[in-house]
Write a protein that holds these residues in place. Structure first.
Motif, PDB file in Angstrom:
ATOM      1  N   UNK A  64      53.182  28.021  49.039  1.00 16.94           N
ATOM      2  CA  UNK A  64      52.346  29.176  48.725  1.00 16.94           C
ATOM      3  C   UNK A  64      52.110  29.992  50.001  1.00 16.94           C
ATOM      4  N   UNK A  65      51.852  31.278  49.842  1.00 11.68           N
ATOM      5  CA  UNK A  65      51.596  32.109  51.038  1.00 11.68           C
ATOM      6  C   UNK A  65      50.277  31.720  51.691  1.00 11.68           C
ATOM      7  N   UNK A  66      50.163  31.831  53.013  1.00  6.23           N
ATOM      8  CA  UNK A  66      48.906  31.515  53.688  1.00  6.23           C
ATOM      9  C   UNK A  66      47.840  32.561  53.384  1.00  6.23           C
ATOM     10  N   UNK A  90      37.162  28.598  62.096  1.00  4.55           N
ATOM     11  CA  UNK A  90      38.461  28.780  61.435  1.00  4.55           C
ATOM     12  C   UNK A  90      39.261  27.493  61.313  1.00  4.55           C
ATOM     13  N   UNK A  91      38.604  26.331  61.437  1.00  5.80           N
ATOM     14  CA  UNK A  91      39.322  25.073  61.213  1.00  5.80           C
ATOM     15  C   UNK A  91      39.811  24.995  59.768  1.00  5.80           C
ATOM     16  N   UNK A  92      38.991  25.475  58.823  1.00  5.02           N
ATOM     17  CA  UNK A  92      39.391  25.459  57.420  1.00  5.02           C
ATOM     18  C   UNK A  92      40.563  26.405  57.176  1.00  5.02           C
ATOM     19  N   UNK A  93      40.654  27.490  57.947  1.00  5.70           N
ATOM     20  CA  UNK A  93      41.772  28.423  57.805  1.00  5.70           C
ATOM     21  C   UNK A  93      43.075  27.735  58.184  1.00  5.70           C
ATOM     22  N   UNK A  94      43.086  27.060  59.330  1.00  6.06           N
ATOM     23  CA  UNK A  94      44.301  26.375  59.770  1.00  6.06           C
ATOM     24  C   UNK A  94      44.679  25.243  58.822  1.00  6.06           C
ATOM     25  N   UNK A  95      43.678  24.503  58.331  1.00  9.71           N
ATOM     26  CA  UNK A  95      43.963  23.394  57.418  1.00  9.71           C
ATOM     27  C   UNK A  95      44.537  23.901  56.101  1.00  9.71           C
ATOM     28  N   UNK A  96      43.936  24.957  55.574  1.00  8.03           N
ATOM     29  CA  UNK A  96      44.392  25.497  54.291  1.00  8.03           C
ATOM     30  C   UNK A  96      45.777  26.126  54.417  1.00  8.03           C
ATOM     31  N   UNK A  97      46.022  26.829  55.515  1.00 12.00           N
ATOM     32  CA  UNK A  97      47.349  27.420  55.720  1.00 12.00           C
ATOM     33  C   UNK A  97      48.425  26.339  55.785  1.00 12.00           C
ATOM     34  N   UNK A  98      48.087  25.201  56.401  1.00 13.24           N
ATOM     35  CA  UNK A  98      49.046  24.096  56.483  1.00 13.24           C
ATOM     36  C   UNK A  98      49.339  23.545  55.089  1.00 13.24           C
TER      37      UNK A  98
END
Length: 470
Positions: free
Chosen positions: A312-314, A297-305
């Motif tokens: 934009x919404x996470x 989930x590293x990509x999840x945290x990076x994209x949410x940031x």
């Protein structure tokens, strides 16, 4: 699911060669923070901490966890296990396998991303690398820069710290099989044995190579779990996925873009590449589900940031299921998951019951094989037995031996004895009767060994008394 960064095909129609595999390019992972990385760091620190601290824990004055191979016993928090208890080890391995299957069906490869030893040690090595050489762009620039005293010092410091952590890993591993206090004491006097030197060296080199250099190669090519985990997935398995309907068409710049003769609304993905830069295996999650993904989930945290910065919404990349991405209803309970869970609960209950009812005492009765019976000078008929008694606990006990059988049978020899923890005793026993007093036929008898200081510590073994035929 091929990796375009690793496979390269050239046109051979003009007589040129075809190269199927290109040289590996080192993946420089960018550091990222977020809620999932916080959870991941906690689990990784707990995993490493448990591994490093457990050999030093004491229990009843002894090392709490020690796999004593020369003594042929495993000590785990006051309980001793012997080769005869190998079935329990088999149960543990089967339980671990079904637990892994259950978690995989439910939440994909979370084991790989959060507690796998390869992930744990690689993460520590990456922290050392970040501390010595900086973040991703600094490391890339350092790779391309000429060798200078500063580069030698920073890179040398990294490798020294890597080797220190790898050596600590090797010493700790051997400390599970050789008492770690004695092992570390003898380290200072350079008095290790050959096997201790070999295994500490082996695990030092293996850790240094796997976590320092091979990293994702272990996950991609050496770990069998990466290959067969896909057969346990279904459309309701929780995986890290990119929402293509929301993100496409991707691109920077204006909110709308021209495609041929039409104007289309641009998706939320700005094609920044952050999801690729933070991925420890170097994949692009936007290409869909890939076996290389370890669900960290590293990509999840990076994209949410990134989404937070552009308003934009996470959730453009998130934990979800294939059915949810297609707007269908996801089910948590499904036959495969229920089946794995039922087997896991059943086997876990049986294992706990077996472990709870286990008596740390073993009694084997061996009859004299040279003769079925003998007649003593006194006229009594005797049967000779040898009782092999083993105290499978860690404490000394005083035991009493009793025999139960037909009236008239009596047991000679001593009936009370003391046995130290982990020790064995071979006890000869003679059972006899006087044929002038009673008539006797061959019949079963029972030997019982009971601890005088703990009546619950009792073991019974059946044998047979052989009498002369009429």
């Amino acid at each position: 699911m091929s990796d375009p960064k690793r496979i390269k095909v050239t046109d051979a129609t003009d007589g040129g060669s075809v190269s199927l595999y290109s040289k590996r390019e080192r993946i420089q992972v960018k550091s990222v923070s977020g809620r999932f990385q916080f959870i991941r760091d906690v689990t990784i620190l707990a995993t490493m901490g448990l591994y490093m601290i457990l050999p030093w824990v004491r229990w009843d004055g002894q090392q709490a966890v020690l796999f004593d191979l020369p003594g042929r016993q495993f000590r785990i928090f006051g309980a001793s296990f012997w080769p005869q208890d190998f079935l329990l080890l088999s149960w543990i391995l089967i339980l671990a396998a079904f637990a892994l299957f259950f978690v995989t069906v439910l939440a994909g490869r979370v084991y790989c991303g959060y507690v796998c030893p390869q992930t744990t040690w690689t993460r520590f090595f990456q922290w050392i690398e970040f501390w010595c050489e900086g973040d991703r762009h600094s490391r890339i620039k350092m790779d391309q820069a000429p060798w200078t005293p500063t580069k030698i010092m920073r890179r040398g410091s990294k490798h020294v710290l890597w080797l220190m952590l790898a050596l600590l890993t090797g010493i700790t591993f051997v400390g599970y099989f050789s008492p770690i206090t004695d092992l570390t004491t003898r380290l200072l006097s350079f008095s290790w044995g050959g096997w201790e030197l070999f295994w500490v060296g082996f695990f030092t080199v293996a850790t240094y190579g796997n976590a320092g250099f091979m990293r994702e190669q272990v996950c991609l090519y050496m770990c069998p779990y990466a290959r067969f985990q896909s057969v346990m997935f279904d459309r309701d398995t929780l995986i890290v996925s990119y929402d293509e309907q929301r993100g496409e068409p991707r691109g920077r710049g204006a909110k709308k873009r021209q495609q041929e003769d039409t104007v289309v609304e641009k998706g939320d993905c700005i094609d920044c590449g952050m999801c690729v830069q933070v991925c420890p295996t170097g994949i692009d999650i936007r290409d869909g589900l890939q076996y290389e993904c370890i669900t960290c989930a590293a990509c999840v945290d990076a994209c949410d940031d990134v989404m937070d910065h552009i308003g934009k919404p996470p959730g453009l990349i998130r934990y979800t299921t294939e059915n949810a991405l297609e707007g269908l209803k996801s089910r948590i309970l499904r036959p495969r998951l229920i089946g794995y869970g039922a087997i896991l609960i059943l086997m876990g209950g049986l294992f706990i019951g077996t472990l709870y009812s286990r008596v740390p005492l073993q009694v084997d009765v061996i009859r004299d094989r040279n003769q079925l019976y003998r007649t003593a000078s006194s006229g009594e008929v005797e049967n000779i037995y040898r009782l092999e008694i083993q105290n499978k606990g860690q404490h000394s006990h005083r035991y009493v031996l009793t025999m139960k059988g037909p009236d008239g049978l009596r047991m000679k020899n001593r009936t009370e004895f003391t046995l130290e923890g982990g020790k064995k005793l071979s006890l000869p026993v003679t059972v006899s009767y006087d044929p002038y007093e009673v008539e006797m036929e061959s019949a079963p008898i029972w030997f019982t060994v009971t601890a005088l200081d703990d009546p619950d510590l009792e073991k019974r073994h059946e044998s047979r008394f052989i009498a002369p035929g009429r």
